[in-house]
Scaffold this active site. Sequence first.
Site, PDB file in Angstrom:
ATOM      1  N   GLU A 119     -40.643  10.221 -48.595  1.00 43.70           N
ATOM      2  CA  GLU A 119     -40.705  10.798 -49.949  1.00 43.70           C
ATOM      3  C   GLU A 119     -39.473  11.648 -50.280  1.00 43.70           C
ATOM      4  OE1 GLU A 119     -44.495  12.815 -50.104  1.00 43.70           O
ATOM      5  OE2 GLU A 119     -45.615  10.960 -50.011  1.00 43.70           O
ATOM      6  N   HIS A 156     -51.109   5.272 -52.755  1.00 41.90           N
ATOM      7  CA  HIS A 156     -52.189   6.212 -53.103  1.00 41.90           C
ATOM      8  C   HIS A 156     -52.405   6.052 -54.604  1.00 41.90           C
ATOM      9  CE1 HIS A 156     -52.111   8.248 -49.245  1.00 41.90           C
ATOM     10  NE2 HIS A 156     -50.803   8.384 -49.332  1.00 41.90           N
ATOM     11  N   ASN A 176     -40.246   5.593 -46.474  1.00 40.28           N
ATOM     12  CA  ASN A 176     -41.608   5.573 -47.004  1.00 40.28           C
ATOM     13  C   ASN A 176     -41.672   6.409 -48.276  1.00 40.28           C
ATOM     14  OD1 ASN A 176     -44.462   4.864 -46.423  1.00 40.28           O
ATOM     15  ND2 ASN A 176     -44.760   7.083 -46.243  1.00 40.28           N
ATOM     16  N   ASP A 181     -55.042   4.175 -50.437  1.00 39.01           N
ATOM     17  CA  ASP A 181     -56.395   4.576 -50.816  1.00 39.01           C
ATOM     18  C   ASP A 181     -56.485   4.476 -52.330  1.00 39.01           C
ATOM     19  OD1 ASP A 181     -55.053   7.018 -51.484  1.00 39.01           O
ATOM     20  OD2 ASP A 181     -55.805   8.029 -49.686  1.00 39.01           O
ATOM     21  N   GLU A 232     -50.099   3.525 -46.797  1.00 36.58           N
ATOM     22  CA  GLU A 232     -51.069   4.637 -46.889  1.00 36.58           C
ATOM     23  C   GLU A 232     -52.116   4.366 -47.960  1.00 36.58           C
ATOM     24  OE1 GLU A 232     -49.159   8.450 -47.400  1.00 36.58           O
ATOM     25  OE2 GLU A 232     -47.588   8.010 -45.954  1.00 36.58           O
TER      26      GLU A 232
HETATM   27  C1  XIL Z   1     -51.315  14.115 -46.005  1.00 31.95           C
HETATM   28  C2  XIL Z   1     -52.478  14.253 -45.053  1.00 31.95           C
HETATM   29  O1  XIL Z   1     -53.413  13.230 -45.333  1.00 31.95           O
HETATM   30  C3  XIL Z   1     -53.145  15.591 -45.194  1.00 31.95           C
HETATM   31  O2  XIL Z   1     -54.132  15.768 -44.185  1.00 31.95           O
HETATM   32  C4  XIL Z   1     -52.098  16.692 -45.066  1.00 31.95           C
HETATM   33  O3  XIL Z   1     -52.709  17.924 -45.321  1.00 31.95           O
HETATM   34  C5  XIL Z   1     -50.964  16.459 -46.033  1.00 31.95           C
HETATM   35  O4  XIL Z   1     -50.422  15.174 -45.830  1.00 31.95           O
HETATM   36  N1  XIL Z   1     -47.969  11.070 -48.387  1.00 31.95           N
HETATM   37  C6  XIL Z   1     -47.667  11.067 -47.051  1.00 31.95           C
HETATM   38  C7  XIL Z   1     -48.687  11.560 -46.063  1.00 31.95           C
HETATM   39  O5  XIL Z   1     -46.633  10.545 -46.662  1.00 31.95           O
HETATM   40  O6  XIL Z   1     -48.077  12.123 -44.940  1.00 31.95           O
HETATM   41  C8  XIL Z   1     -49.611  12.566 -46.690  1.00 31.95           C
HETATM   42  O7  XIL Z   1     -50.628  12.917 -45.751  1.00 31.95           O
HETATM   43  C9  XIL Z   1     -50.196  12.001 -47.966  1.00 31.95           C
HETATM   44  C10 XIL Z   1     -49.129  11.684 -48.975  1.00 31.95           C
END
Ligand code: XIL
Length: 746
Positions: A320, A399, A363, A431, A429
């Site tokens: 990010e 996400h 990523n 969801d 990732e």
């Molecule tokens: C998130 C975790 O799920 C949480 O438990 C933590 O508090 C913060 O990070 N993008 C990413 C992940 O690359 O590492 C993040 O994970 C969610 C968003």
Amino acid sequence: MPGAQDLVTTSGSLGCADGITASPGSLSASAGTDYATPVGYGGPWLQLQGDFSVIATLASSAPANVFLTLVGAPNSGAEWWQGLKRIDAGINTATYWTGDSATSVNVPYSTTASGTFTVEVARIGGQVAINLNGVQTASFADPGLFTSGRAFFGFNIAPNTTLSVTALAATMPEGGASTLYTPDLQVAARSGTGLRDLAAPENLLMGAAVNPSYFNDSNYLQTIGREYALAVAENAFKFGETEPAAHVFNFCAADQVVAYAKANGMRVRGHNLVWSQDLPDWLTNGDYNPQQAQSILQEHITTVLNHFQGQAIDWDVVNEALSYSPPYDLMSSYWLTQLGPDYVAEAYQWAHEADPSMKLFYNDAGGEGLGDKSDAIYNLVKGLVQAGVPLDGVGLEMHIDVPTAPSQADISANMARLAALGLEVHVSEMDVRLPVDSDGVADRLDLASQATVYAGVMNACRANANCTEFLTWGVTDAYSWIPSSYPGYGAALPFDAQYEPKPAYMALSSALSSSAGVAQTPIIGTDGIVIHGGVAAVVSPGSLVDIYGTNLSGDATLSIGLPLLTTLGGTQVLVNGAPAPLIYVSPGQVIFQLPYSAAAGPVLVQVSSNGIPSLAAAITVQAAAPSILTYGNNLAVVQNQDYTVNSPTNCAAPGSYLIVYLIGSGPLNNPVATGAPAVSNPLSSEALSTTATIGGVPATVTFAGLTPGDVGLVQVNLKVPQVSGNLPLQITVGTYASNMPSVCVR
Ligand code: XIL
């Protein structure tokens, strides 16, 4: 001692308990201004059946201030003591809590123990005995401290005291059934049909973010190992977790993830090395100059990658880096401020030097489909590739939510343009958050839409050979980052909080098992639409209707609950353009309910699979279209008076009563909503007069109308006339006569 287990040298994950530091041959912990009570809930723990004893050698300059703690059950209520079953044993007192009150029971005793001492807590029959340096000092009735069948190990340390543990062992009587349970070595039972199994022939790794904080939940461990072939740590690989103090690395939790993955034949994905978030205070408040910050980052990358050499297959090096809102340039961060924009390329160089065999990923979030963020990511990685930076691929986080989910076509196009740069892609990732009520429960229709979104992303991945991994950010809705990060949202993952697979899971499974690989245009067969259970293309409002064809859906999905949903597994049936309720979808057959609003005359029917519509086919609607359900060789679906199914070897007696099941009612005197089950009070009866014959002889109809509790199912109750044999049965509603399957009377 038979059955003894040394828990210091094989301490495994016990050293991961918050506040416990493991070094070869000892564990240590200390308390600040408050009591510290580190307990290894993450294991290993004792799985108890019968007697046991735990013995520890403790050392402290204030020996009266340190205790061996055993927990039979952790706190399970709002107050710290609720449900907590715990005993602390020290040199001159044992203290226990039974879970019912904040008040503890103290058992004082006196010993000469000091400095370094050995304390043993033994449960023998109904008694708890405490031994100090091998001498029994107390024995009292066990108040049921270990009825949960577990004992967790821990220590209690009074303020400003340091404890060192040089021995910790558990003994169980020989031949007993108690065991030492190590969560990260649990091997999940394989079903052979888990997502990992379905994806394997596709050269696709199905994965999930896992979190060792939940390793005390065996459902969690069983689900991960059964379904996934790839694990990424939700947090345990990140900067703050792996380097909690300057130049001090802690891979305890990270190694639990790796150990579990190894035990379950899973690969490991690394995440992440360079991010604006999850940076420890020692770094961000550390007043380092740019040179120092640069060497800290290089040391971090090198140490982490060296630790995981041969254990992980790929890593998100930079995570990010682009801002979350326009203009999507490099986001402000500790690293950008300290190192300038070159930090991105440098990080990949250092990672590659540390482990040339590791695949290195970039990523990012919010650029999974097409659009400005996606363009920004594309331009960033294109620049890296053109500059010869060692980059192997891009993680598309995914996400997302339902209303703003990128389309399958856009995701696919984005994957394809990254492939053209020679890059792999991972759905890294995923969801799909849904609005939830205060109990975390989502609407059923939203769960169905969510399934469609999951299927679309999977189909995009399967359509692009460079999409090699597909991970969800977690496993179960019970443990997801969504509710805390997006208040009012939840239910984002393929398994619900009880580990039941959701429609989203079915959709992933279907998309993976569809031989087509990607959504194809559905085709309705010639004469492919008929009344359910019949052969006629004539139907009445409220009837169940069959569509036969090809590519009608990704795979078989049965409706879940009532009222019926209008999307199942990404498939819809459009009646004059509006989605109709569905009972069942599969590639070759779909069953839907014709809406009660359908007007007499021709209506157009289309099947849409993952957004791709078929050509329209016509069926004819008339006021009633009775069609008796059949089985076997044209036998009517009929229940005899004793509710057994009528058959040539189970005939009805003349004068007895039958229930005939059919489809295609006429108008009803108590209308029912489309997709909803018929109610029993008041019954929904046929408004047109209904008659019946068996072998051509009239049978008295005692009821004709909808079957309560079912959708679109009609029943006719009748009295059998004085006939005998396997005879044709016919029902007539108004002027419309049914088919004539046979019923047996004797
Ligand atoms: C998130 C975790 O799920 C949480 O438990 C933590 O508090 C913060 O990070 N993008 C990413 C992940 O690359 O590492 C993040 O994970 C969610 C968003």
